[in-house]
Design a protein around this motif. Structure first.
Motif, PDB file in Angstrom:
ATOM      1  N   PRO A  86     -35.471  55.344  -9.526  1.00  0.00           N
ATOM      2  CA  PRO A  86     -34.985  55.465 -10.903  1.00  0.00           C
ATOM      3  C   PRO A  86     -36.079  55.362 -11.963  1.00  0.00           C
ATOM      4  CG  PRO A  86     -33.535  54.054  -9.627  1.00  0.00           C
ATOM      5  CD  PRO A  86     -34.733  54.325  -8.761  1.00  0.00           C
ATOM      6  N   TRP A  87     -37.118  54.545 -11.683  1.00  0.00           N
ATOM      7  CA  TRP A  87     -38.148  54.297 -12.689  1.00  0.00           C
ATOM      8  C   TRP A  87     -39.318  55.270 -12.601  1.00  0.00           C
ATOM      9  CZ3 TRP A  87     -37.100  51.174 -16.641  1.00  0.00           C
ATOM     10  CH2 TRP A  87     -36.051  50.254 -16.487  1.00  0.00           C
ATOM     11  N   ASP A  88     -39.125  56.391 -11.958  1.00  0.00           N
ATOM     12  CA  ASP A  88     -40.135  57.449 -11.885  1.00  0.00           C
ATOM     13  C   ASP A  88     -39.922  58.396 -13.067  1.00  0.00           C
ATOM     14  OD1 ASP A  88     -41.762  59.599 -11.298  1.00  0.00           O
ATOM     15  OD2 ASP A  88     -40.650  60.197  -9.502  1.00  0.00           O
ATOM     16  N   ILE A  89     -40.910  58.527 -13.951  1.00  0.00           N
ATOM     17  CA  ILE A  89     -40.716  59.349 -15.149  1.00  0.00           C
ATOM     18  C   ILE A  89     -40.603  60.837 -14.823  1.00  0.00           C
ATOM     19  CG2 ILE A  89     -41.828  57.725 -16.711  1.00  0.00           C
ATOM     20  CD1 ILE A  89     -44.297  59.537 -16.673  1.00  0.00           C
ATOM     21  N   VAL A  94     -34.852  61.449 -17.581  1.00  0.00           N
ATOM     22  CA  VAL A  94     -35.024  61.428 -19.040  1.00  0.00           C
ATOM     23  C   VAL A  94     -34.352  62.632 -19.701  1.00  0.00           C
ATOM     24  CG1 VAL A  94     -37.121  60.036 -19.085  1.00  0.00           C
ATOM     25  CG2 VAL A  94     -37.296  62.518 -18.833  1.00  0.00           C
ATOM     26  N   LEU A  95     -34.089  63.676 -18.921  1.00  0.00           N
ATOM     27  CA  LEU A  95     -33.420  64.861 -19.462  1.00  0.00           C
ATOM     28  C   LEU A  95     -31.987  64.994 -18.968  1.00  0.00           C
ATOM     29  CD1 LEU A  95     -36.343  67.428 -19.122  1.00  0.00           C
ATOM     30  CD2 LEU A  95     -35.543  66.308 -21.217  1.00  0.00           C
ATOM     31  N   ASP A  96     -31.483  63.977 -18.293  1.00  0.00           N
ATOM     32  CA  ASP A  96     -30.145  64.027 -17.710  1.00  0.00           C
ATOM     33  C   ASP A  96     -29.093  63.749 -18.789  1.00  0.00           C
ATOM     34  OD1 ASP A  96     -27.809  63.784 -16.274  1.00  0.00           O
ATOM     35  OD2 ASP A  96     -28.684  62.572 -14.681  1.00  0.00           O
ATOM     36  N   SER A  97     -28.304  64.760 -19.110  1.00  0.00           N
ATOM     37  CA  SER A  97     -27.307  64.613 -20.171  1.00  0.00           C
ATOM     38  C   SER A  97     -26.206  63.620 -19.813  1.00  0.00           C
ATOM     39  CB  SER A  97     -26.679  65.975 -20.494  1.00  0.00           C
ATOM     40  OG  SER A  97     -26.066  66.529 -19.345  1.00  0.00           O
ATOM     41  N   LEU A 212     -46.054  61.351 -21.933  1.00  0.00           N
ATOM     42  CA  LEU A 212     -45.650  60.609 -20.731  1.00  0.00           C
ATOM     43  C   LEU A 212     -45.327  59.165 -21.101  1.00  0.00           C
ATOM     44  CD1 LEU A 212     -48.032  61.857 -17.875  1.00  0.00           C
ATOM     45  CD2 LEU A 212     -45.973  62.892 -18.833  1.00  0.00           C
ATOM     46  N   VAL A 213     -46.091  58.594 -22.024  1.00  0.00           N
ATOM     47  CA  VAL A 213     -45.755  57.263 -22.549  1.00  0.00           C
ATOM     48  C   VAL A 213     -44.369  57.303 -23.186  1.00  0.00           C
ATOM     49  CG1 VAL A 213     -46.349  55.520 -24.288  1.00  0.00           C
ATOM     50  CG2 VAL A 213     -48.149  56.538 -22.876  1.00  0.00           C
ATOM     51  N   LEU A 214     -44.116  58.345 -23.983  1.00  0.00           N
ATOM     52  CA  LEU A 214     -42.800  58.496 -24.599  1.00  0.00           C
ATOM     53  C   LEU A 214     -41.709  58.638 -23.540  1.00  0.00           C
ATOM     54  CD1 LEU A 214     -41.055  58.901 -27.155  1.00  0.00           C
ATOM     55  CD2 LEU A 214     -41.551  61.356 -26.957  1.00  0.00           C
ATOM     56  N   LEU A 217     -40.815  55.283 -22.230  1.00  0.00           N
ATOM     57  CA  LEU A 217     -40.044  54.516 -23.204  1.00  0.00           C
ATOM     58  C   LEU A 217     -38.594  54.990 -23.237  1.00  0.00           C
ATOM     59  CD1 LEU A 217     -42.677  54.368 -26.079  1.00  0.00           C
ATOM     60  CD2 LEU A 217     -41.717  52.380 -24.910  1.00  0.00           C
ATOM     61  N   VAL A 218     -38.383  56.302 -23.187  1.00  0.00           N
ATOM     62  CA  VAL A 218     -37.021  56.832 -23.188  1.00  0.00           C
ATOM     63  C   VAL A 218     -36.303  56.491 -21.891  1.00  0.00           C
ATOM     64  CG1 VAL A 218     -35.636  58.947 -23.185  1.00  0.00           C
ATOM     65  CG2 VAL A 218     -37.489  58.659 -24.840  1.00  0.00           C
ATOM     66  N   LEU A 219     -37.002  56.647 -20.758  1.00  0.00           N
ATOM     67  CA  LEU A 219     -36.389  56.295 -19.476  1.00  0.00           C
ATOM     68  C   LEU A 219     -35.965  54.828 -19.475  1.00  0.00           C
ATOM     69  CD1 LEU A 219     -35.644  57.066 -16.557  1.00  0.00           C
ATOM     70  CD2 LEU A 219     -37.983  56.439 -15.893  1.00  0.00           C
ATOM     71  N   SER A 220     -36.818  53.957 -19.987  1.00  0.00           N
ATOM     72  CA  SER A 220     -36.476  52.534 -20.059  1.00  0.00           C
ATOM     73  C   SER A 220     -35.245  52.317 -20.930  1.00  0.00           C
ATOM     74  CB  SER A 220     -37.661  51.739 -20.613  1.00  0.00           C
ATOM     75  OG  SER A 220     -38.787  51.835 -19.758  1.00  0.00           O
ATOM     76  N   THR A 221     -35.163  53.027 -22.048  1.00  0.00           N
ATOM     77  CA  THR A 221     -34.015  52.903 -22.940  1.00  0.00           C
ATOM     78  C   THR A 221     -32.731  53.340 -22.243  1.00  0.00           C
ATOM     79  OG1 THR A 221     -35.429  53.292 -24.866  1.00  0.00           O
ATOM     80  CG2 THR A 221     -33.063  53.628 -25.158  1.00  0.00           C
ATOM     81  N   LEU A 222     -32.784  54.468 -21.557  1.00  0.00           N
ATOM     82  CA  LEU A 222     -31.612  54.970 -20.842  1.00  0.00           C
ATOM     83  C   LEU A 222     -31.157  53.994 -19.760  1.00  0.00           C
ATOM     84  CD1 LEU A 222     -32.746  58.677 -20.438  1.00  0.00           C
ATOM     85  CD2 LEU A 222     -30.769  57.915 -21.762  1.00  0.00           C
ATOM     86  N   LEU A 223     -32.125  53.472 -18.993  1.00  0.00           N
ATOM     87  CA  LEU A 223     -31.765  52.594 -17.884  1.00  0.00           C
ATOM     88  C   LEU A 223     -31.338  51.209 -18.360  1.00  0.00           C
ATOM     89  CD1 LEU A 223     -34.419  53.588 -15.184  1.00  0.00           C
ATOM     90  CD2 LEU A 223     -32.042  54.323 -15.407  1.00  0.00           C
ATOM     91  N   VAL A 224     -31.944  50.722 -19.435  1.00  0.00           N
ATOM     92  CA  VAL A 224     -31.533  49.425 -19.978  1.00  0.00           C
ATOM     93  C   VAL A 224     -30.084  49.490 -20.452  1.00  0.00           C
ATOM     94  CG1 VAL A 224     -31.817  47.936 -22.004  1.00  0.00           C
ATOM     95  CG2 VAL A 224     -33.774  48.445 -20.550  1.00  0.00           C
ATOM     96  N   ASP A 225     -29.725  50.523 -21.197  1.00  0.00           N
ATOM     97  CA  ASP A 225     -28.344  50.620 -21.668  1.00  0.00           C
ATOM     98  C   ASP A 225     -27.377  50.859 -20.515  1.00  0.00           C
ATOM     99  OD1 ASP A 225     -29.120  50.111 -24.203  1.00  0.00           O
ATOM    100  OD2 ASP A 225     -28.496  52.018 -25.073  1.00  0.00           O
TER     101      ASP A 225
END
Length: 265
Positions: A86-89, A94-97, A212-214, A217-225
């Motif tokens: 899951p934590w692989d950018i 990150v693009l999964d609707s 890639l840094v962004l 950050l987005v992946l972390s936001t999606l997974l945290v929520d």
């Protein structure tokens, strides 16, 4: 098998100790149940604090360690390394609707603002070099000698190993440590410079790095929520990280990626 690739004596990581029977993962029966056991050497030190100020010298040292581990893992192969992580950018999440509806109202506009850059990052990652990487070099997995130091002394937790874009290791450390610094661009440049000494980066990797840094950050936001909504046993702990994460995401979105890449170069 991984430990043999990380065997350089000056690499500050924990070492697995072979059992008296010659096994790295011996099994022990206790009360009628079989348990897999592992004994590791102890790494002294303490982890980095959340939002800790780090000097450019400190960032250079972190980048150097991340680069050394990357080089050590560059010849490591294992069938499980290509399993879904899951934590692989680079895994497409990150693009999964399907994950977007689960975002909080404060996070959704930030992720929407990132969309164009996420798509650019995905296109870049499709052709960037890949290997097995540590993939988890955030402050909680980096050690320092004491609470007055920002110089890294060790790295722990190899549980997120994955075969992915090599430079993602820099994106992981950068996303966690850089955005809240006084000068985030200079901080990322110092981190990258330390890494580059051990594993030289191509122009394409440097150009892609800000996005890639962004992506991280987005992946972390999606997974945290997602975790807050679906993993009640860790929801409160995860929720405490959320304000800082969103602040970092908002600040990084305001920085022009081309300007970052040029400064890093």
């Amino acid at each position: 098998p991984c430990s043999s690739h990380l065997s350089a004596p000056d690499l500050p990581i924990a070492r697995v100790i072979v059992s008296r029977t010659g096994r790295l993962l011996p099994r022990v029966e206790l009360d009628g149940r079989c348990h897999a056991m592992r004994l590791e050497t102890f790494l002294p030190g303490m982890t980095f604090d959340d939002d800790q100020p780090i000097s450019l010298t400190g960032f250079d040292a972190i980048g150097s360690l991340v680069g050394r581990v990357s080089v050590a893992l560059s010849t490591y192969h294992h069938p499980a390394s290509t399993n879904f992580m899951p934590w692989d950018i680079a895994n497409g999440l990150v693009l999964d609707s399907d994950l977007r509806p689960g975002l909080g109202a404060d996070a959704r506009p930030l992720v929407e603002r990132a969309q164009r850059r996420l798509e650019s990052a995905a296109a870049a990652m499709a052709v960037l070099p890949r290997q097995v990487i540590h993939n988890d070099g955030h402050g909680g997995n980096l050690l320092r000698a004491n609470d007055e130091s920002d110089v890294v002394t060790g790295m722990i937790d190899f549980g997120d190993l994955v075969h992915t874009v090599t430079v993602a290791d820099l994106a992981v450390s950068g996303s966690n440590l850089v955005p809240h610094q006084r000068d985030p661009i200079a901080s990322l440049a110092a981190l990258t410079a330390g890494y580059h000494v051990h594993r030289a980066l191509s122009d394409a990797e440097i150009d892609a790095l800000p996005d890639l840094v962004l992506s991280r950050l987005v992946l972390s936001t999606l997974l945290v929520d997602y975790q807050i909504a679906h993993a009640p046993h860790i929801a409160s702990a995860v929720a405490s990280e959320r304000p800082g994460l969103l602040a970092d995401l908002e600040r990084w979105l305001a920085i022009e990626p081309a300007h970052v890449a040029e400064h890093v170069r």
